[in-house]
Design a protein around this motif. Structure first.
Motif, PDB file in Angstrom:
ATOM      1  N   UNK A   1      -0.536   3.446   7.530  1.00 25.89           N
ATOM      2  CA  UNK A   1      -0.886   2.064   7.235  1.00 25.89           C
ATOM      3  C   UNK A   1      -0.500   1.157   8.391  1.00 25.89           C
ATOM      4  N   UNK A   2      -1.141  -0.005   8.423  1.00 21.95           N
ATOM      5  CA  UNK A   2      -0.807  -1.079   9.351  1.00 21.95           C
ATOM      6  C   UNK A   2      -0.840  -2.367   8.549  1.00 21.95           C
TER       7      UNK A   2
ATOM      8  N   UNK B   1       0.803  -1.217   0.000  1.00 21.94           N
ATOM      9  CA  UNK B   1       0.000   0.000   0.000  1.00 21.94           C
ATOM     10  C   UNK B   1       0.838   1.270   0.000  1.00 21.94           C
ATOM     11  N   UNK B   2       2.142   1.144   0.154  1.00 21.65           N
ATOM     12  CA  UNK B   2       3.040   2.296   0.121  1.00 21.65           C
ATOM     13  C   UNK B   2       4.445   1.750  -0.067  1.00 21.65           C
ATOM     14  N   UNK B   3       5.064   2.020  -1.218  1.00 23.75           N
ATOM     15  CA  UNK B   3       6.338   1.394  -1.499  1.00 23.75           C
ATOM     16  C   UNK B   3       7.247   2.257  -2.346  1.00 23.75           C
TER      17      UNK B   3
ATOM     18  N   UNK C   1      -0.405   5.347  -4.198  1.00 25.31           N
ATOM     19  CA  UNK C   1       0.564   6.373  -3.827  1.00 25.31           C
ATOM     20  C   UNK C   1       1.958   5.774  -3.880  1.00 25.31           C
ATOM     21  N   UNK C   2       2.890   6.478  -4.459  1.00 26.05           N
ATOM     22  CA  UNK C   2       4.258   6.043  -4.773  1.00 26.05           C
ATOM     23  C   UNK C   2       4.227   5.067  -5.943  1.00 26.05           C
ATOM     24  N   UNK C   3       5.338   4.951  -6.646  1.00 27.39           N
ATOM     25  CA  UNK C   3       5.369   4.152  -7.873  1.00 27.39           C
ATOM     26  C   UNK C   3       5.404   2.652  -7.606  1.00 27.39           C
TER      27      UNK C   3
END
Length: 448
Positions: free
Chosen positions: A224-225, A161-163, A320-322
């Protein structure tokens, strides 16, 4: 919306797990602040050539230096990047203290304003021409106690979810904090809070978040969790995230590998996302379920993969983020994530190690998407500009050859050559394009 490469298998058939904060999993980093320190230096050269076709029909045109009516044609960039990184160990005591730092630099080798397109390798200057060079640096403080590590500052993260992507010249980074706790020997819990991400070609750290498809106003935080379990055969990931005033997103990932004996194995992977708007709904109405299922059969040096992906919703699947997309059909030139899209893929991988040439590998993939229907995209939201129609259809073909030096003074030197083709009708938002990419990188590193 597109990427230079995921280095990437187009399908991930092993558990998609988050990367631990620097130093958590490396036993060398447990020996003290200096004694446990490591350094790394990655040298990378990337040449990227794209021939856009019929780009004027799409709002998603990449060679954005040209007027809208002329957004087709040729784009070319060639640049060199150098990435240095220091990872300390931890001080002794109940709470160990450590520090990570990095410097990323890039220089332009050849890239004119008329050929650069939407600067994928280097950012644009005030005249909207590619910069000659860029340098940025950052650091993060890390604390460790027992099985938990907290990292605060600028860092690289990898979760569904975010990387932080590293698929072009320089890697992305993110600013915030990440808590990583080892709950059991094979299960981890992650908590993250971030306030910005730095794009791969950005020279500053104050540009907010990188969002891939929406052109709406940005939110200012992402939380996030996650729970990650890595078993011998079955791995699973479960994450929930909230992108402020934009969307909430939940992810489930399952991966299973079943050995069949005598060099044969079967692998299965399921990746699913559920995204709905929240708060002020800055990107408009979002009600999207996206999932992919892939299976792979391995026989010695051969691997054959079949994948299916389904987008259920009137907006594209966005992130969000590529690097925060773990859908199986997210490929080189398209994510195959348009509203209501169905897509499938066939891929073949060959390792030449089985023929006495270790380090050499080849891959070929074909993907086809159809049934795109964007009639009900929120007209006041962040996705209307993409211009989705009805009965959208497109396909992509990716070919790659890769060699990694196995020993000697240049051990680890990697050379990859990839050719990709994308074609589609006017009801989908991706450009017709031919791409040729050559990358050479050489990693160095070790303990201090």
């Amino acid at each position: 919306m597109t990427r230079l490469s995921r280095a990437a298998p187009l399908l991930a058939l092993t558990a998609q797990a988050a990367i631990a904060p620097a130093g958590m999993a490396d036993p060398l980093l447990a020996d003290g602040f200096i004694a446990g320190s490591r350094w790394s230096l990655l040298s990378r050269t990337v040449y990227d050539q794209r021939d856009y076709r019929h780009g004027a029909r799409s709002n998603g045109a990449r060679n954005a230096l040209k007027p809208f009516a002329e957004r087709n044609g040729y784009a070319e960039e060639w640049a060199y990047g150098l990435m240095g990184r220091f990872q300390s160990g931890f001080t002794a005591g109940t709470v160990g203290i450590g520090l990570d730092a990095h410097v990323h630099s890039a220089i332009q080798l050849d890239s004119g304003g008329g050929r650069a397109g939407k600067a994928r390798l280097l950012g644009l200057d005030d005249d909207r021409r590619p910069n000659d060079e860029l340098t940025r640096a950052g650091a993060a403080l890390k604390l460790r106690t027992g099985p938990s590590t907290l990292v605060y500052g600028e860092q690289r993260v990898k979760t569904p979810v975010f990387g932080s992507s590293d698929s072009r010249l320089l890697p992305e980074t993110a600013t915030g904090w990440l808590l990583d706790t080892e709950a059991t020997s094979d299960t981890r819990v992650l908590l993250g809070h971030f306030t910005e991400s730095t794009d791969r070609n950005a020279s500053s750290h104050d540009e907010g978040f990188v969002v891939n498809y929406s052109n709406a106003e940005q939110g200012y935080r992402l939380d996030f969790v996650g729970l990650v379990h890595a078993g011998d055969r079955l791995s699973a990931s479960l994450f929930g995230s909230r992108y402020e005033d934009t969307w909430t997103q939940h992810y489930l990932g399952l991966a299973y590998r079943h050995p069949l004996g005598d060099g044969h194995a079967l692998a299965l992977a399921l990746n699913g996302y559920r995204t709905t708007d929240t708060g002020q709904a800055l990107s408009g109405r979002i009600d999207n379920t996206a999932w992919s299922l892939s299976s792979s059969y391995l026989s010695g040096p051969h691997r054959v993969t079949l994948g299916y992906q389904h987008i259920d919703g009137d907006t594209p699947f966005d992130y969000v983020t590529r690097g925060a997309i773990y859908l199986g059909n997210a490929a080189q030139l398209s994510d195959f994530n348009a509203p209501n899209e169905r897509s499938w893929q066939l891929r073949y991988d060959l390792s030449m190690a089985g023929f006495g040439l270790p380090g050499l590998s080849f891959s070929a993939a074909y993907l086809h998407g159809h049934d795109i229907d964007g009639r009900d995209v929120d007209p006041s939201g962040g996705y209307a500009y993409l211009g989705y129609g009805t009965e959208g259809e497109h396909w992509e073909r990716d070919l790659e050859a890769r060699y990694v030096m196995q020993d000697g003074a240049a051990k680890g030197l990697m050379v990859s050559l990839r050719h990709s083709v994308h074609r589609g009708n006017t009801a989908q938002a991706e450009l017709d394009a031919d791409q040729l990419r050559l990358a050479v990188e050489w990693p160095l590193g070790g303990a201090l």
